[in-house]
Design a protein around this motif. Structure first.
Motif, PDB file in Angstrom:
ATOM      1  N   THR A 296     -17.182  61.093  59.878  1.00  0.00           N
ATOM      2  CA  THR A 296     -16.314  62.113  59.296  1.00  0.00           C
ATOM      3  C   THR A 296     -14.863  61.616  59.285  1.00  0.00           C
ATOM      4  OG1 THR A 296     -16.024  63.140  61.463  1.00  0.00           O
ATOM      5  CG2 THR A 296     -17.882  63.910  60.122  1.00  0.00           C
ATOM      6  N   PRO A 297     -13.980  62.244  58.517  1.00  0.00           N
ATOM      7  CA  PRO A 297     -12.549  61.816  58.510  1.00  0.00           C
ATOM      8  C   PRO A 297     -11.911  61.858  59.891  1.00  0.00           C
ATOM      9  CG  PRO A 297     -13.011  63.219  56.628  1.00  0.00           C
ATOM     10  CD  PRO A 297     -14.247  63.233  57.458  1.00  0.00           C
ATOM     11  N   GLN A 298     -12.247  62.847  60.685  1.00  0.00           N
ATOM     12  CA  GLN A 298     -11.681  62.929  62.025  1.00  0.00           C
ATOM     13  C   GLN A 298     -12.160  61.763  62.884  1.00  0.00           C
ATOM     14  OE1 GLN A 298      -9.384  65.035  63.082  1.00  0.00           O
ATOM     15  NE2 GLN A 298      -9.349  64.080  65.118  1.00  0.00           N
ATOM     16  N   GLU A 299     -13.422  61.383  62.763  1.00  0.00           N
ATOM     17  CA  GLU A 299     -13.945  60.242  63.523  1.00  0.00           C
ATOM     18  C   GLU A 299     -13.278  58.933  63.089  1.00  0.00           C
ATOM     19  OE1 GLU A 299     -18.489  61.927  64.440  1.00  0.00           O
ATOM     20  OE2 GLU A 299     -18.144  60.396  62.891  1.00  0.00           O
ATOM     21  N   VAL A 300     -12.958  58.823  61.793  1.00  0.00           N
ATOM     22  CA  VAL A 300     -12.273  57.613  61.311  1.00  0.00           C
ATOM     23  C   VAL A 300     -10.879  57.518  61.893  1.00  0.00           C
ATOM     24  CG1 VAL A 300     -11.380  56.455  59.244  1.00  0.00           C
ATOM     25  CG2 VAL A 300     -13.659  57.516  59.205  1.00  0.00           C
ATOM     26  N   ARG A 301     -10.137  58.649  61.924  1.00  0.00           N
ATOM     27  CA  ARG A 301      -8.792  58.636  62.480  1.00  0.00           C
ATOM     28  C   ARG A 301      -8.824  58.308  63.980  1.00  0.00           C
ATOM     29  NH1 ARG A 301      -8.230  63.135  58.878  1.00  0.00           N
ATOM     30  NH2 ARG A 301      -8.753  64.568  60.596  1.00  0.00           N
ATOM     31  N   ASP A 302      -9.762  58.884  64.688  1.00  0.00           N
ATOM     32  CA  ASP A 302      -9.871  58.593  66.123  1.00  0.00           C
ATOM     33  C   ASP A 302     -10.212  57.126  66.365  1.00  0.00           C
ATOM     34  OD1 ASP A 302      -9.339  61.222  66.555  1.00  0.00           O
ATOM     35  OD2 ASP A 302     -11.455  61.811  66.870  1.00  0.00           O
ATOM     36  N   PHE A 303     -11.083  56.576  65.523  1.00  0.00           N
ATOM     37  CA  PHE A 303     -11.464  55.183  65.688  1.00  0.00           C
ATOM     38  C   PHE A 303     -10.270  54.248  65.456  1.00  0.00           C
ATOM     39  CE2 PHE A 303     -13.042  51.231  63.751  1.00  0.00           C
ATOM     40  CZ  PHE A 303     -13.808  50.747  64.816  1.00  0.00           C
ATOM     41  N   VAL A 304      -9.456  54.518  64.401  1.00  0.00           N
ATOM     42  CA  VAL A 304      -8.282  53.680  64.096  1.00  0.00           C
ATOM     43  C   VAL A 304      -7.252  53.799  65.212  1.00  0.00           C
ATOM     44  CG1 VAL A 304      -6.365  53.355  62.479  1.00  0.00           C
ATOM     45  CG2 VAL A 304      -8.679  53.782  61.616  1.00  0.00           C
ATOM     46  N   LYS A 305      -7.029  54.991  65.712  1.00  0.00           N
ATOM     47  CA  LYS A 305      -6.061  55.204  66.774  1.00  0.00           C
ATOM     48  C   LYS A 305      -6.477  54.476  68.060  1.00  0.00           C
ATOM     49  CE  LYS A 305      -3.619  58.943  69.144  1.00  0.00           C
ATOM     50  NZ  LYS A 305      -3.489  60.422  69.268  1.00  0.00           N
ATOM     51  N   THR A 306      -7.769  54.551  68.388  1.00  0.00           N
ATOM     52  CA  THR A 306      -8.264  53.866  69.586  1.00  0.00           C
ATOM     53  C   THR A 306      -8.156  52.366  69.438  1.00  0.00           C
ATOM     54  OG1 THR A 306      -9.825  55.670  69.930  1.00  0.00           O
ATOM     55  CG2 THR A 306     -10.221  53.648  71.149  1.00  0.00           C
ATOM     56  N   LYS A 307      -8.426  51.856  68.249  1.00  0.00           N
ATOM     57  CA  LYS A 307      -8.327  50.417  68.019  1.00  0.00           C
ATOM     58  C   LYS A 307      -6.896  49.919  68.174  1.00  0.00           C
ATOM     59  CE  LYS A 307      -9.902  46.904  64.764  1.00  0.00           C
ATOM     60  NZ  LYS A 307     -10.533  46.663  63.432  1.00  0.00           N
ATOM     61  N   GLU A 308      -5.896  50.710  67.675  1.00  0.00           N
ATOM     62  CA  GLU A 308      -4.487  50.329  67.824  1.00  0.00           C
ATOM     63  C   GLU A 308      -4.065  50.316  69.282  1.00  0.00           C
ATOM     64  OE1 GLU A 308      -2.354  53.059  65.467  1.00  0.00           O
ATOM     65  OE2 GLU A 308      -3.000  52.207  63.519  1.00  0.00           O
ATOM     66  N   ILE A 309      -4.521  51.314  70.043  1.00  0.00           N
ATOM     67  CA  ILE A 309      -4.168  51.368  71.464  1.00  0.00           C
ATOM     68  C   ILE A 309      -4.737  50.165  72.207  1.00  0.00           C
ATOM     69  CG2 ILE A 309      -4.495  52.672  73.598  1.00  0.00           C
ATOM     70  CD1 ILE A 309      -4.482  55.214  71.889  1.00  0.00           C
ATOM     71  N   LEU A 310      -5.954  49.787  71.914  1.00  0.00           N
ATOM     72  CA  LEU A 310      -6.566  48.639  72.587  1.00  0.00           C
ATOM     73  C   LEU A 310      -5.879  47.332  72.220  1.00  0.00           C
ATOM     74  CD1 LEU A 310     -10.361  49.563  72.234  1.00  0.00           C
ATOM     75  CD2 LEU A 310      -8.959  49.692  74.289  1.00  0.00           C
ATOM     76  N   SER A 311      -5.450  47.230  70.972  1.00  0.00           N
ATOM     77  CA  SER A 311      -4.747  45.999  70.565  1.00  0.00           C
ATOM     78  C   SER A 311      -3.392  45.894  71.239  1.00  0.00           C
ATOM     79  CB  SER A 311      -4.611  45.970  69.048  1.00  0.00           C
ATOM     80  OG  SER A 311      -3.857  47.085  68.603  1.00  0.00           O
ATOM     81  N   GLU A 312      -2.648  47.012  71.407  1.00  0.00           N
ATOM     82  CA  GLU A 312      -1.351  46.987  72.089  1.00  0.00           C
ATOM     83  C   GLU A 312      -1.510  46.603  73.571  1.00  0.00           C
ATOM     84  OE1 GLU A 312       0.373  50.739  71.532  1.00  0.00           O
ATOM     85  OE2 GLU A 312       0.712  50.485  69.339  1.00  0.00           O
ATOM     86  N   GLU A 313      -2.550  47.125  74.219  1.00  0.00           N
ATOM     87  CA  GLU A 313      -2.789  46.777  75.625  1.00  0.00           C
ATOM     88  C   GLU A 313      -3.138  45.300  75.780  1.00  0.00           C
ATOM     89  OE1 GLU A 313      -5.765  49.376  77.041  1.00  0.00           O
ATOM     90  OE2 GLU A 313      -4.484  51.148  77.107  1.00  0.00           O
ATOM     91  N   GLY A 314      -3.833  44.747  74.782  1.00  0.00           N
ATOM     92  CA  GLY A 314      -4.163  43.333  74.849  1.00  0.00           C
ATOM     93  C   GLY A 314      -2.953  42.445  74.712  1.00  0.00           C
TER      94      GLY A 314
END
Length: 474
Positions: free
Chosen positions: A451-469
């Protein structure tokens, strides 16, 4: 070793030293050189400098393994108990007897054949002690052993192990059982009294017939003995007064304990007697359960011949059922059927003198007369003469039928085959067949689309993980 306070007995000097000669300690006087003591043993394990002689069984933690033949014998005994479906207590008792007998001096240096027979003897004595009806003939057939060898090993085993096994010979039990019936003239009226010797003789003949027709197999002996004694009493003098008596009333009159299973055994024996009575050639009446008692004398005299005749009649009736009905055949096939049988229907109807009706053969009921042989003694299925074969072979002659229906094809079968226990049917659930080529509906595809909400959550989580890396790398 401590040398304080010791003096030399030779010179009286106290200058005594401890001299280590290899691994044996000695006390030696330095002044005169005499040896005061040698080979002293220490009292604690920490002071020992040399090992002592200890038995092998105490120097290792491994227990002695049993003999290879003993292991094989125990495996064969357990399999034997599984075949007979014995209880767990009976199986454990058999194992205990086998271990005791195997290590006994009388069975150590014997042949492997006797050790194999010893397995059956242990199972047999356990069944007898647990009151389980297993005979020596059953053990011999399963082991494929010599009955004489089995009896010899059995007697030697119960004598060596001092086992008091009950005697289950039903003939000997029946002789003692008939003595308990109060049927003498001083106990009952003259019309109901009977001689004990004649009663025992007829009861033994009936129980032998029951054994030949598989009625005794797997049954308790007491109901069988009551049934045979009751039928023997009725058949010796089949008067109206005796035929009116039931089993319970007979036991009450003879002052014997009643048995609930005895009427069933009586009915089974009567059915066998009626089947044999129907094969008596000189009788013009149909033998049934109601009128079979007056014909028991003839049945007992010609027992072997009537058994063969009844089995042959049963086989012929089964073959007639398997053959097609001539009335249902096409018209062109009537001549073929008539030519195969050797007589045409028209000839039989027009010329009865050439084809007289079959006469009853009395020779089949006279097996002891020399040269007497019935024409019907030839087996129609195999063409062999069954009049000269043994009674046991005649009863055991199989039919060429499937295994699933052999209980119906035989005339006399064991009770466990005639009335088998109902087993629960295993319902196997069919497994779904999935090949991967099945059609997928739109609703199933929508389940896997985010769903659109799941896509937004997935992109947001991916950005957070990349910043921590990136922070970890810095």
């Amino acid at each position: 070793m401590a040398t304080e306070g010791l003096t030399c007995p030779e010179c009286g000097s106290s200058n005594i030293v401890d001299d280590q000669l290899y691994s044996q300690p000695q006390l030696v006087c330095e002044d005169c050189g005499s040896v005061i003591s040698e080979g002293l043993l220490t009292t604690t394990a920490s002071e020992e400098v040399q090992g002592t002689d200890i038995a092998y069984c105490y120097t290792t933690a491994v227990h002695n393994q049993p003999c290879r033949n003993l292991i094989k014998g125990l495996q064969r005994l357990r399999a034997f108990c599984r075949i007979l479906r014995l209880k767990t207590d009976t199986e454990k008792m058999s194992e205990t007897f086998y271990k005791q007998a195997y290590s006994h001096p009388h069975f150590i240096n014997v042949s492997l054949q006797k050790k194999e027979v010893l397995v059956g003897c242990c199972v047999l004595v356990s069944c007898r002690l647990c009151n389980w009806p297993i005979g020596m003939g059953t053990i011999c057939s399963l082991l494929e052993a010599d009955p004489n060898l089995l009896g010899m090993v059995y007697l030697q085993m119960i004598k060596s192990l001092k086992i008091e096994a009950p005697n289950t010979a039903i003939i000997e039990m029946l002789e003692a059982h008939c003595q308990e019936y109060k049927l003498r003239p001083e106990h009952v009226s003259e019309g109901l009294s009977e001689d004990v010797k004649a009663l025992t003789k007829r009861a033994i003949a009936l129980i032998e017939l029951a054994a030949d027709t598989w009625i005794v197999t797997g049954r308790q002996p007491v109901p069988m003995m009551i049934a045979c004694t009751f039928l023997a009493w009725q058949s010796l003098r089949p008067t109206k007064d005796r035929l009116k008596y039931s089993v319970d009333k007979f036991c009450q009159m003879a002052k014997v304990n009643r048995n609930q299973t005895a009427p069933k055994r009586v009915m089974e024996l009567k059915k066998v007697l009626s089947k044999l009575g129907q094969e008596i050639p000189w009788l013009r009446v149909e033998v049934t359960l109601a009128n079979v008692m007056p014909h028991v004398d003839d049945i007992m005299e010609n027992q072997s011949a009537l058994l063969r005749r009844a089995m042959r009649t049963h086989e012929e009736s089964l073959q007639d059922e398997d053959q097609p009905d001539p009335q249902e055949c096409p018209p062109g096939e009537h001549a073929t059927l008539g030519s195969q049988e050797g007589t045409a229907p028209s000839q039989t109807s027009r010329d009865p003198e050439h084809h007289p009706p079959p006469q009853p053969c009395l020779a089949v009921c006279e097996p002891d007369r020399e040269g007497a042989q019935a024409p019907s003694d030839v087996d129609p299925t195999t063409g062999t003469d069954v009049g000269q074969e043994d009674d046991g072979e005649a009863l055991a002659r199989p039919l060429q039928v499937p295994v699933e229906t052999w209980s119906k094809k035989y005339l006399f079968v064991p009770p466990c085959v005639r009335h088998p226990k109902k087993r629960k049917r295993r319902v196997e659930t069919p497994m779904p067949e999935v090949t991967g080529d099945e059609d997928i509906s739109d609703s199933e595809i929508d389940m896997y689309i985010r769903t659109p909400q799941e896509v937004r959550d997935f992109v947001k989580t991916k950005e957070i993980l990349s910043e921590e890396g990136e922070e970890d790398e810095q």
